[in-house]
Design a protein around this motif. Structure first.
Motif, PDB file in Angstrom:
ATOM      1  N   ASN A 229      -6.349  -6.133   8.316  1.00 14.47           N
ATOM      2  CA  ASN A 229      -7.022  -5.372   9.368  1.00 14.47           C
ATOM      3  C   ASN A 229      -6.480  -3.955   9.501  1.00 14.47           C
ATOM      4  OD1 ASN A 229      -8.673  -7.557  10.124  1.00 14.47           O
ATOM      5  ND2 ASN A 229      -7.041  -8.412  11.399  1.00 14.47           N
ATOM      6  N   ALA A 230      -5.308  -3.704   8.938  1.00 19.10           N
ATOM      7  CA  ALA A 230      -4.680  -2.380   9.023  1.00 19.10           C
ATOM      8  C   ALA A 230      -3.666  -2.245   7.891  1.00 19.10           C
ATOM      9  CB  ALA A 230      -3.991  -2.203  10.374  1.00 19.10           C
ATOM     10  N   TYR A 231      -3.199  -1.016   7.673  1.00 18.04           N
ATOM     11  CA  TYR A 231      -2.212  -0.727   6.631  1.00 18.04           C
ATOM     12  C   TYR A 231      -2.716  -1.126   5.244  1.00 18.04           C
ATOM     13  CZ  TYR A 231       0.829  -0.264  10.696  1.00 18.04           C
ATOM     14  OH  TYR A 231       1.365   0.115  11.896  1.00 18.04           O
ATOM     15  N   GLU A 232      -3.988  -0.835   5.001  1.00 22.05           N
ATOM     16  CA  GLU A 232      -4.590  -1.211   3.715  1.00 22.05           C
ATOM     17  C   GLU A 232      -3.899  -0.549   2.534  1.00 22.05           C
ATOM     18  OE1 GLU A 232      -8.046  -0.789   6.771  1.00 22.05           O
ATOM     19  OE2 GLU A 232      -6.185   0.267   6.259  1.00 22.05           O
ATOM     20  N   SER A 233      -3.660   0.749   2.642  1.00 17.74           N
ATOM     21  CA  SER A 233      -3.056   1.454   1.511  1.00 17.74           C
ATOM     22  C   SER A 233      -1.615   1.003   1.290  1.00 17.74           C
ATOM     23  CB  SER A 233      -3.111   2.969   1.731  1.00 17.74           C
ATOM     24  OG  SER A 233      -2.434   3.339   2.916  1.00 17.74           O
ATOM     25  N   SER A 234      -0.917   0.648   2.364  1.00 16.79           N
ATOM     26  CA  SER A 234       0.454   0.148   2.241  1.00 16.79           C
ATOM     27  C   SER A 234       0.470  -1.159   1.458  1.00 16.79           C
ATOM     28  CB  SER A 234       1.074  -0.058   3.622  1.00 16.79           C
ATOM     29  OG  SER A 234       2.367  -0.615   3.521  1.00 16.79           O
ATOM     30  N   LEU A 235      -0.463  -2.056   1.778  1.00 13.00           N
ATOM     31  CA  LEU A 235      -0.559  -3.313   1.045  1.00 13.00           C
ATOM     32  C   LEU A 235      -0.925  -3.063  -0.415  1.00 13.00           C
ATOM     33  CD1 LEU A 235      -0.673  -6.373   0.718  1.00 13.00           C
ATOM     34  CD2 LEU A 235      -3.015  -6.308   1.628  1.00 13.00           C
ATOM     35  N   ALA A 236      -1.880  -2.158  -0.657  1.00 13.50           N
ATOM     36  CA  ALA A 236      -2.292  -1.859  -2.033  1.00 13.50           C
ATOM     37  C   ALA A 236      -1.118  -1.328  -2.845  1.00 13.50           C
ATOM     38  CB  ALA A 236      -3.441  -0.854  -2.032  1.00 13.50           C
ATOM     39  N   ASP A 237      -0.329  -0.447  -2.254  1.00 11.45           N
ATOM     40  CA  ASP A 237       0.845   0.080  -2.959  1.00 11.45           C
ATOM     41  C   ASP A 237       1.863  -1.028  -3.236  1.00 11.45           C
ATOM     42  OD1 ASP A 237      -0.193   2.643  -2.941  1.00 11.45           O
ATOM     43  OD2 ASP A 237       0.843   3.236  -1.110  1.00 11.45           O
ATOM     44  N   THR A 238       2.017  -1.941  -2.274  1.00 10.44           N
ATOM     45  CA  THR A 238       2.931  -3.072  -2.458  1.00 10.44           C
ATOM     46  C   THR A 238       2.486  -3.946  -3.622  1.00 10.44           C
ATOM     47  OG1 THR A 238       3.512  -3.108  -0.104  1.00 10.44           O
ATOM     48  CG2 THR A 238       3.910  -5.125  -1.352  1.00 10.44           C
ATOM     49  N   LEU A 239       1.192  -4.179  -3.726  1.00  8.08           N
ATOM     50  CA  LEU A 239       0.665  -5.013  -4.807  1.00  8.08           C
ATOM     51  C   LEU A 239       0.877  -4.359  -6.166  1.00  8.08           C
ATOM     52  CD1 LEU A 239      -2.668  -6.250  -3.157  1.00  8.08           C
ATOM     53  CD2 LEU A 239      -0.548  -7.539  -3.490  1.00  8.08           C
ATOM     54  N   ILE A 240       0.705  -3.047  -6.229  1.00  5.26           N
ATOM     55  CA  ILE A 240       0.942  -2.340  -7.498  1.00  5.26           C
ATOM     56  C   ILE A 240       2.415  -2.450  -7.890  1.00  5.26           C
ATOM     57  CG2 ILE A 240       0.980  -0.075  -8.618  1.00  5.26           C
ATOM     58  CD1 ILE A 240      -1.808  -1.250  -8.415  1.00  5.26           C
ATOM     59  N   ARG A 241       3.301  -2.266  -6.926  1.00  5.19           N
ATOM     60  CA  ARG A 241       4.736  -2.379  -7.225  1.00  5.19           C
ATOM     61  C   ARG A 241       5.113  -3.804  -7.620  1.00  5.19           C
ATOM     62  NH1 ARG A 241       5.159   1.069  -2.634  1.00  5.19           N
ATOM     63  NH2 ARG A 241       5.627  -0.723  -1.303  1.00  5.19           N
ATOM     64  N   SER A 242       4.317  -4.784  -7.181  1.00  9.95           N
ATOM     65  CA  SER A 242       4.614  -6.186  -7.486  1.00  9.95           C
ATOM     66  C   SER A 242       4.146  -6.597  -8.875  1.00  9.95           C
ATOM     67  CB  SER A 242       3.960  -7.092  -6.432  1.00  9.95           C
ATOM     68  OG  SER A 242       4.469  -6.816  -5.151  1.00  9.95           O
ATOM     69  N   GLY A 243       3.364  -5.744  -9.540  1.00 12.20           N
ATOM     70  CA  GLY A 243       2.938  -6.059 -10.897  1.00 12.20           C
ATOM     71  C   GLY A 243       1.446  -6.057 -11.136  1.00 12.20           C
ATOM     72  N   CYS A 244       0.648  -5.834 -10.093  1.00 11.56           N
ATOM     73  CA  CYS A 244      -0.803  -5.749 -10.280  1.00 11.56           C
ATOM     74  C   CYS A 244      -1.152  -4.430 -10.963  1.00 11.56           C
ATOM     75  CB  CYS A 244      -1.524  -5.825  -8.933  1.00 11.56           C
ATOM     76  SG  CYS A 244      -1.157  -7.304  -7.973  1.00 11.56           S
ATOM     77  N   ASP A 245      -2.099  -4.469 -11.885  1.00  6.45           N
ATOM     78  CA  ASP A 245      -2.579  -3.233 -12.503  1.00  6.45           C
ATOM     79  C   ASP A 245      -3.599  -2.540 -11.611  1.00  6.45           C
ATOM     80  OD1 ASP A 245      -1.323  -3.203 -15.277  1.00  6.45           O
ATOM     81  OD2 ASP A 245      -2.182  -5.219 -15.215  1.00  6.45           O
ATOM     82  N   ILE A 246      -4.405  -3.343 -10.912  1.00  6.00           N
ATOM     83  CA  ILE A 246      -5.350  -2.822  -9.921  1.00  6.00           C
ATOM     84  C   ILE A 246      -5.177  -3.630  -8.643  1.00  6.00           C
ATOM     85  CG2 ILE A 246      -7.775  -2.613  -9.254  1.00  6.00           C
ATOM     86  CD1 ILE A 246      -8.497  -2.042 -12.085  1.00  6.00           C
ATOM     87  N   ALA A 247      -5.130  -2.947  -7.513  1.00  5.18           N
ATOM     88  CA  ALA A 247      -5.081  -3.605  -6.208  1.00  5.18           C
ATOM     89  C   ALA A 247      -6.288  -3.161  -5.404  1.00  5.18           C
ATOM     90  CB  ALA A 247      -3.796  -3.249  -5.467  1.00  5.18           C
ATOM     91  N   LEU A 248      -7.074  -4.114  -4.935  1.00  6.17           N
ATOM     92  CA  LEU A 248      -8.244  -3.846  -4.101  1.00  6.17           C
ATOM     93  C   LEU A 248      -8.033  -4.514  -2.752  1.00  6.17           C
ATOM     94  CD1 LEU A 248     -11.038  -4.588  -6.739  1.00  6.17           C
ATOM     95  CD2 LEU A 248     -10.168  -2.339  -6.058  1.00  6.17           C
ATOM     96  N   VAL A 249      -8.074  -3.726  -1.684  1.00  9.05           N
ATOM     97  CA  VAL A 249      -7.822  -4.243  -0.337  1.00  9.05           C
ATOM     98  C   VAL A 249      -8.982  -3.868   0.568  1.00  9.05           C
ATOM     99  CG1 VAL A 249      -6.270  -4.227   1.643  1.00  9.05           C
ATOM    100  CG2 VAL A 249      -5.328  -4.049  -0.670  1.00  9.05           C
TER     101      VAL A 249
END
Length: 329
Positions: A229-249
């Protein structure tokens, strides 16, 4: 650039009221560029107001507080003769400030490849790391030096949007060296000011997003989908740092559905998220834009978040030419 700057100066000579708008909840790059643009306009003997839809991000507030820089957003603009759009790839990012555009002249300062805005003057460089780098170069080309505080903000904006210079080009370092001479601060102090404590609500949003994560494999690429519901870009950046090549939130708001995308260097050598989100904007009749590694979409209607995420996945599959499979374990 010289021709565009001449057009800009001509516009300013025939202007009395100027409004500068960033995208909503401005990050450090957008804020720094907005403040720098305001100062640049003042060099031409004009006053400009800086408005930030939904206010500046916590990153901005923390940075300027640690360095003792005064906050410069006015909150509103009122009637205006000329609008500057800074780091704005789609009108949807302006919220209620979109009504200020009207039929008047618009100047865009941006580094996004795809946008739904046709400006009067376009100061756009998709190869730049950030809008801060672009406006700093404008200062240099005009032979104007920004103040120490503005130079400091621009350094922060460049560092923030370039991934601490991991995406820098040779001219980025030239601009950065020039700004450091003008900032009058120790570089380490600026870097340290960018470190911030993550709030409980942001950490909770990241955890909820991770719990809702669905991951897909397409060849050697990992595509991650989630919603918060909030902090979408923060979650997307977290997913990229976790190993995702693309993060869609995806996220749902009162009368709007939003989608945020991030991509790492590996995937952007194959496809551009700006193109993917442009396709999504046409399909959902929304407004989207961005650049190869980051993009956003806004749709002013009720759409199931899963439907939007799966459609984005399908477009990525088509552009990669690879069918994705769900990762279950």
């Amino acid at each position: 650039m010289a021709y565009r700057l001449e057009k800009l100066k001509e516009l300013l000579r025939n202007t009395q009221r100027v409004c500068i708008l960033t995208h909503r909840h401005a990050d450090l790059d957008a804020y720094a560029c907005g403040v720098a643009t305001k100062e640049l306009i003042s060099k031409f003997g004009l006053n400009a107001l800086l408005a930030i839809p939904e206010g500046p991000s916590r990153e901005v507030k923390s940075f300027i507080e640690k360095l003792g820089i005064a906050h410069q957003s006015s909150g509103n603009c009122g009637e205006t003769d000329l609008v500057f759009l800074v780091d704005v790839s789609t009108y949807a990012q302006l919220n209620e400030f979109r009504d200020l555009i009207g039929d008047g002249p618009v100047v865009v300062i941006d580094h996004h490849e795809v946008r739904n805005i046709a400006p009067t003057v376009s100061i756009v460089d998709p190869g730049a790391t950030s809008c801060s780098e672009i406006i700093a170069q404008v200062f240099r080309d005009l032979g104007i030096e920004p103040s120490g505080d503005v130079a400091t903000l621009l350094i922060g904006g460049i560092l923030s949007d370039s991934g601490r210079l991991s995406r820098a080009r040779p001219s980025t370092f030239e601009v950065l060296a020039w700004l450091l001479k003008l900032a009058g601060r120790d570089y380490r102090d600026i870097v340290n000011a960018m470190a911030e404590d993550v709030s409980f609500s942001e950490r909770m949003a990241r955890v909820k997003g991770l719990l809702r994560l669905r991951a897909y494999r397409a060849g050697d690429y990992i595509i991650c989908l989630s919603n918060v519901n909030a902090y979408e870009s923060s979650l997307a950046d977290t997913l990229i740092r976790s190993g995702c090549d693309i993060a869609l939130v995806a996220s749902e708001h009162e009368e709007e559905v939003r989608l945020f995308g991030r991509g790492n260097k590996r995937i952007t050598e194959k496809i551009s998220l700006a193109d993917v989100f442009n396709d999504l904007a046409r399909y959902f009749n929304g407004e989207g834009g961005g650049h190869a590694a980051a993009a956003a979409l806004s749709v002013r209607s009720k759409i199931d978040l899963t439907t939007m995420l799966i459609k984005a996945l399908n477009i990525i599959e088509q552009r990669l030419g690879i069918k994705a499979s769900r990762i279950s374990d």
